[in-house]
Design a protein around this motif. Structure first.
Motif, mmCIF file in Angstrom:
data_model
loop_
_atom_site.group_PDB
_atom_site.id
_atom_site.type_symbol
_atom_site.label_atom_id
_atom_site.label_comp_id
_atom_site.label_asym_id
_atom_site.label_seq_id
_atom_site.Cartn_x
_atom_site.Cartn_y
_atom_site.Cartn_z
ATOM 1 N N LEU A 261 0.838 -1.198 0.000
ATOM 2 C CA LEU A 261 0.000 0.000 0.000
ATOM 3 C C LEU A 261 0.877 1.253 0.000
ATOM 4 C CD1 LEU A 261 -2.691 -0.977 2.681
ATOM 5 C CD2 LEU A 261 -2.937 -1.006 0.191
ATOM 6 N N ALA A 262 1.870 1.247 0.864
ATOM 7 C CA ALA A 262 2.732 2.424 0.973
ATOM 8 C C ALA A 262 3.517 2.668 -0.299
ATOM 9 C CB ALA A 262 3.690 2.254 2.156
ATOM 10 N N ALA A 263 3.764 1.614 -1.065
ATOM 11 C CA ALA A 263 4.524 1.761 -2.310
ATOM 12 C C ALA A 263 3.621 2.054 -3.501
ATOM 13 C CB ALA A 263 5.336 0.495 -2.579
ATOM 14 N N SER A 265 1.191 3.965 -6.131
ATOM 15 C CA SER A 265 1.209 5.294 -6.721
ATOM 16 C C SER A 265 -0.088 6.044 -6.410
ATOM 17 C CB SER A 265 1.409 5.203 -8.233
ATOM 18 O OG SER A 265 0.484 4.285 -8.779
ATOM 19 N N ASP A 266 -1.060 5.348 -5.879
ATOM 20 C CA ASP A 266 -2.306 6.006 -5.477
ATOM 21 C C ASP A 266 -2.072 6.722 -4.151
ATOM 22 O OD1 ASP A 266 -5.539 5.855 -5.811
ATOM 23 O OD2 ASP A 266 -4.926 5.783 -3.705
ATOM 24 N N GLY A 267 -2.378 8.014 -4.142
ATOM 25 C CA GLY A 267 -2.075 8.826 -2.969
ATOM 26 C C GLY A 267 -2.762 8.344 -1.707
ATOM 27 N N GLU A 268 -4.031 7.977 -1.828
ATOM 28 C CA GLU A 268 -4.773 7.550 -0.632
ATOM 29 C C GLU A 268 -4.231 6.236 -0.090
ATOM 30 O OE1 GLU A 268 -9.199 9.377 -1.553
ATOM 31 O OE2 GLU A 268 -8.974 7.355 -0.715
ATOM 32 N N GLU A 269 -3.992 5.309 -1.006
ATOM 33 C CA GLU A 269 -3.442 4.020 -0.566
ATOM 34 C C GLU A 269 -2.087 4.215 0.091
ATOM 35 O OE1 GLU A 269 -5.164 0.382 -3.309
ATOM 36 O OE2 GLU A 269 -3.050 0.897 -3.370
ATOM 37 N N ARG A 270 -1.281 5.056 -0.517
ATOM 38 C CA ARG A 270 0.047 5.281 0.031
ATOM 39 C C ARG A 270 -0.055 5.881 1.425
ATOM 40 N NH1 ARG A 270 3.361 8.018 -4.025
ATOM 41 N NH2 ARG A 270 2.524 9.989 -3.338
ATOM 42 N N ARG A 315 12.585 -3.911 -4.250
ATOM 43 C CA ARG A 315 13.335 -3.232 -3.196
ATOM 44 C C ARG A 315 13.483 -1.739 -3.475
ATOM 45 N NH1 ARG A 315 18.742 -6.584 -4.316
ATOM 46 N NH2 ARG A 315 19.262 -5.771 -6.355
ATOM 47 N N GLU A 316 13.466 -1.357 -4.744
ATOM 48 C CA GLU A 316 13.563 0.087 -5.009
ATOM 49 C C GLU A 316 12.356 0.814 -4.416
ATOM 50 O OE1 GLU A 316 16.194 -2.103 -7.393
ATOM 51 O OE2 GLU A 316 14.023 -2.270 -7.304
ATOM 52 N N ARG A 317 11.187 0.206 -4.548
ATOM 53 C CA ARG A 317 9.992 0.828 -3.974
ATOM 54 C C ARG A 317 10.053 0.772 -2.449
ATOM 55 N NH1 ARG A 317 6.169 1.789 -7.659
ATOM 56 N NH2 ARG A 317 5.701 3.463 -6.174
ATOM 57 N N VAL A 321 9.783 3.851 0.255
ATOM 58 C CA VAL A 321 8.922 3.874 1.445
ATOM 59 C C VAL A 321 9.753 4.154 2.684
ATOM 60 C CG1 VAL A 321 7.426 2.461 2.892
ATOM 61 C CG2 VAL A 321 7.201 2.364 0.414
ATOM 62 N N TRP A 322 10.924 3.552 2.767
ATOM 63 C CA TRP A 322 11.795 3.813 3.918
ATOM 64 C C TRP A 322 12.090 5.302 4.018
ATOM 65 C CZ3 TRP A 322 13.795 1.211 8.020
ATOM 66 C CH2 TRP A 322 14.785 1.875 8.733
#
Lengths: 851, 116
Positions: A261-263, A265-270, A315-317, A321-322
């Motif tokens: 979810l955090a990765a 591209s949808d703003g709300e999901e992220r 891992r790039e995504r 997120v990190w």
């Protein structure tokens, strides 16, 4: 001491004799022993000199409780049991059963020891020391707490097997908790059971993966044996075991579920995913995802799969997120796996980023062991040449690649690259960027020989790659850096920033040895002052070097073929509007107060605007005339910016560019590490392409680190660095003072003849660098040719050192000519030698001549 | 009631050995102190006259060991301790007793439910 009267003794012996007669009718009792015991009892019970009557009473009390019937006895173990019908106590029968089947409990007991204690201890010890499961499959004990929970299983079983009656109060609790742990690990290791069985049948090994499966029934059996009256305590144990596992594993499960979810591209999901991760996520699990894209904890394929966990996030995504969570590159956290021993396989772990353009995480046992900076500073010509010698050491079992991003002095360029091969220095060949990288990858990664590669990574930034740093060996390289000095507005002093690593995959030496020479006084924190500075400084944050100069000297030149390169220092125009963009990432928080104070006292007289680059850009101060009240307000606003996680600055920079472009302004970006770029650099690039030179952007790295967006802007001459030492607030103050007064900027051109101060041919390199930058948009091929011919590392060219001329030719590169080197920094000893030679010559010339 | 008294006697007889073995489960004990603690135990209803023959029987069965310690204040003191066989027997007897208690509790709960 007892003093019984003869009468009392006589009464005692007569009465005990009668009782003895009654005892003699009982089986399996030693009448003499019992009478002896009664004597002792009476001696304790009665006074020191009892009367005969007291003795009578006491003996009568004994006789009253002596069974009149023949006593019911349990048979001795060697005799078959014989009990009067209806009078056999159940407990006695149980003793007979126990006696008759003594061998069966011994077998069970041995199995209980093996399965419940020995095997779990062996499995735990093997994993902690050898990391066998971790290296091949997953990490079953990623933390101390996991190891303690696992150790509870053999500890509880050992306690049960060695306990004395009555049952210790907390034993049922411990056994119940251990059962939960054993059960959880049984589930996790269930997929390995078939493999373990095959291994045992085929190879005779493979018992350790079965440890949880065998320990579970042993633990449950031990719990069953102590269950009497221990229902509540056992329930408590079950609850504690489940709670402990939940505390350890639920964050990992949440991370696996929230990371996609955090990765997104949808703003709300992220936003939702980031919220979960902030609240309940596991840093350890996220770091593991950043490193290898896989999860961690006990759930590689069990609980998370059952929970419907989607596929792993690349891992790039995960690294993005990190950054969004913590505001720093993931690689800045050292990965310290909990282990007692050194995993052999970890030492053989392949570096996925090898040969690529990503620095990646820290590689164990790879370090920058020594760093040395030699430099000569020409204050009057406002340029310097530095030679940075680096020695990488690899204590691991396989060769590794050392990769690091270097922040050069502002306006600096790598003009030399040297690699020592078997003790002999070899100079680099300069080539088109793609050719240089291809040659490096072919020779280094494929053939595993000794190259070094340097390419640009943004304005004032280069990526240094050295492979192989041999196992249990070292690799020595040297970078030559030609850099202009940043001259103060009055021309009386100039500033030089030393190079530093801002991102690396190796541990760094704590100190770096510096030796700088100049014909003018130098000054640097930690090195003192004088025309020669030398000493050890903190490698991570080297200080700024200040050098005095003659303000009257505004021109310098050097021969260039049949002509010359002419440099003139001229006052730069003062921007009418300064737009300050402040990165609101977490790492900036501790600097904002000092930066705000500097801004409040800035000698700025144009307009000022302030934008906070948070999750979304926020204009804190619209363009306003910079009077003292406005500056004070701006300072307060900066100090009050709320910092959280990592913030992408691209949108704020676009907004700042627009504000600056409206009024011949400039952008000052106060920024921390930005290892990811979420918004992209196209909007900014487009603006500069449409209006080249309209806005200058000055980047002040408050916290050292990679700034990803700069890689997409490295062809923009408008993007310039601000020299930063170990005090970003001081660097900001110096830049504001210089910008407000119009600092002296060098203009370099090719001329027929030169005027002013003669300097080294490093001035040629700086002029060529300017020319390359000017050609980047219109004539990239021409820019490449110019950069290669002048041996400069630019956005279109790189430097690579190969081992043999044949390797160069095979890669389509021109081997460097033996004398094709840049004037080096004279060794300090050489200066002395020259001075001695001059003095000797003068003395010889002056000696008295004999007739 | 005569039958309940007889039952009580039988119960005590059945449990007495188990009580003695459990009393020694914590380690060696001085005989006199052991006997006093057992006779003082409420509900057990046992006397010194019963306990010493029982201790002798247990010693002959190899479940208990004894040793004498000379005393300056009187006759030598006798100490009792469980042997390994005694500990094992205690374990088995306690398990069996636990099963009996479980069964008894189950019956009581069933009876209580039927009453409701």
């Amino acid at each position: 001491m007892s003093t019984w009267s003869d009468e009392a003794v006589a009464v005692r012996e007569r009465r005990l004799g009668e009782l003895r007669e009654r005892l003699a009718r009982q089986r399996d009792v030693d009448p003499d022993e019992v009478v002896d015991d009664w004597r002792r009892h009476l001696a304790e019970e009665l006074a020191a000199s009892p009367t005969p009557a007291e003795v009578e009473t006491a003996v009568a009390r004994l006789a009253a409780t002596l069974p009149g019937e023949p006593a019911v006895t349990a048979p001795v173990p060697s005799q078959p049991p014989r009990f009067p019908t209806g009078q056999v106590p159940p407990a006695a029968r149980a003793v007979a059963v126990a006696s008759a089947s003594a061998s069966a409990p011994r077998v069970f007991r041995a199995l209980a020891w093996f399965c419940g204690v020995v095997l779990p201890v062996a499995a735990l010890g093997a994993e902690l020391v050898l990391s066998a499961c971790t290296d091949i499959l997953f990490d079953p004990t990623p933390t101390w707490w996991h190891a303690l929970l696992v150790a509870l299983v053999p500890a509880a079983n050992a306690w049960a097997l060695t306990r004395r009656e009555p049952t210790p109060r907390h034993l049922p609790t411990a056994l119940a908790a251990a059962s939960v742990v054993a059960g959880a690990y049984t589930i996790v290791f269930l997929p390995l059971v078939p493999l373990a069985v095959i291994g045992i049948l085929a190879l005779g090994i493979g018992l350790l993966p079965l440890a949880p499966l065998l320990a579970l029934p042993a633990t449950l059996r031990a719990l069953w044996r102590v269950r009497a009256g221990a229902g509540r305590r056992a329930l408590l144990g079950f609850a504690l075991g489940a709670l402990a596992l939940a505390v350890l594993e639920v964050p990992v499960l949440v991370t696996r579920l929230a990371l996609p979810l955090a990765a997104s591209s949808d703003g709300e999901e992220r936003a939702r995913g980031l919220g979960w991760l902030r609240w309940l996520g596991s840093e350890r699990a996220l770091l593991t995802a950043c490193a290898d894209g896989e999860g961690s904890g006990l759930q590689p394929w069990t609980l998370a799969r059952l929970a419907g966990s989607p596929e792993s996030v690349p891992r790039e995504r995960a690294r993005e997120v990190w950054f969004l969570l913590h505001g720093e590159p993931w690689s800045s956290r050292p990965a310290a796996p909990f282990r007692l021993g050194r995993s052999r396989l970890q030492e053989l772990e392949f570096d996925d980023e090898r040969g690529g353009e990503t620095v990646g995480g820290l590689i164990p046992r790879l370090a920058l062991r020594e760093a040395r900076l030699d430099g000569s500073v020409d204050a009057d010509a406002a340029l310097a040449y530095l030679e940075w010698t680096l020695v990488f050491a690899n204590d691991g079992a396989i060769a590794q690649e050392a990769r690091g991003e270097v922040l050069l002095p502002p306006g600096g360029v790598v003009s030399r690259l040297t690699l020592w091969v078997e003790g002999e220095p070899r100079e680099a060949a300069f080539a088109a960027r793609a050719s240089a990288r291809a040659a490096y990858q072919q020779v280094a990664v494929v053939q595993r020989r000794d190259p070094v590669l340097v390419t640009t990574r943004g304005p004032d930034r280069v990526l240094v790659q050295c492979f192989p740093v041999p196992a249990r060996g070292t690799m020595k390289v040297r970078l030559g850096i030609t850099a202009p000095l940043v001259v103060d507005a009055d021309g009386a002093a100039a500033t030089l920033a030393g190079p530093r690593f801002v991102e690396r995959n190796f541990a760094t030496a704590a100190r770096s040895d510096w030796w700088l020479e100049a014909k003018r006084p130098l000054r640097a924190a930690g090195l003192g002052d004088g025309e020669s500075l030398r000493g050890a400084i903190a490698a991570a944050r080297p200080p700024l070097v200040r050098v005095a100069r003659d303000p009257a000297l505004t021109e310098a030149w050097t021969p260039d073929g049949e002509g010359a390169v002419q440099q003139r220092l001229t006052a730069a125009p003062v921007p009418r509007r300064l737009v300050v963009v402040v990165d609101a990432s977490a790492g900036m928080a501790r600097h904002l107060s000092a930066l705000g104070s500097v801004l409040a006292a800035a000698p700025w007289r144009g307009e000022i605007a302030l934008i906070a680059a948070g999750d979304a850009p926020h204009v804190l101060l619209p363009p306003t005339a910079a009077d003292p009240a406005t500056l004070a307000a701006a300072g307060r606003l900066v100090a009050g910016i709320g910092c959280r996680g990592g913030c992408d600055g691209s949108a704020a920079l676009v907004q700042a560019w627009d504000l600056a472009a409206d009024a011949e302004g400039a952008v000052l970006w106060l920024v921390g590490p930005q290892p990811v770029v979420l918004g992209g650099a196209e909007a900014l690039s487009m603006r500069w392409q449409r209006r080249p030179g309209a806005v200058g952007m000055h980047v002040l790295p408050v916290v050292p680190g990679p700034i990803r967006i700069l890689r997409d802007l490295e062809t923009r001459a408008e993007v310039r660095g601000v020299p930063v030492g170990d005090d970003p607030a001081a660097a900001l103050s110096a830049w504001l003072a210089r910008a407000a007064a119009g600092g002296l900027e060098p203009e370099r051109r090719v001329a027929g003849a030169g005027t002013g101060q003669r300097t080294s041919d490093h001035l040629v390199r700086l002029q060529r660098l300017d020319a390359v930058r000017g050609l980047l948009d219109q004539d990239p091929a021409g820019a490449t040719g110019l950069a290669v011919a002048n041996r400069l590392v630019t956005p279109v060219s790189g430097a690579v050192v190969l081992e043999t001329d044949a390797q160069y030719r095979a890669a389509g590169l021109e081997p460097p000519a033996p004398q094709q080197t840049v004037p080096a920094v004279p060794e300090p000893g050489l200066w002395l030698l020259l001075a001695v030679a001059v003095a000797a010559g003068w003395m010889l010339w002056r000696r008295p001549r004999t007739a | 009631m005569a039958s309940s008294e007889a039952w009580r006697v039988q119960m005590r007889k059945g449990l007495l050995e188990l009580c003695v073995l459990n009393a020694l489960g914590g380690g060696e004990r001085y005989g006199y102190e052991l006997v006093k603690s057992l006779t003082d135990l409420p509900g057990l209803g046992v006397g010194e006259g019963t306990l010493y023959p029982l201790l002798s029987r247990l010693r002959l069965q190899g479940l208990v060991s004894t040793r004498l310690v000379e005393s300056s204040e009187g006759p030598a003191r006798k100490y009792y301790a469980l042997t390994d066989e005694g500990r094992e027997a205690a374990t088995v007897m306690n398990e069996l007793f636990g099963e009996l208690v479980d069964g008894w509790q189950r019956l009581r709960r069933q009876g209580a439910r039927r009453e409701r």
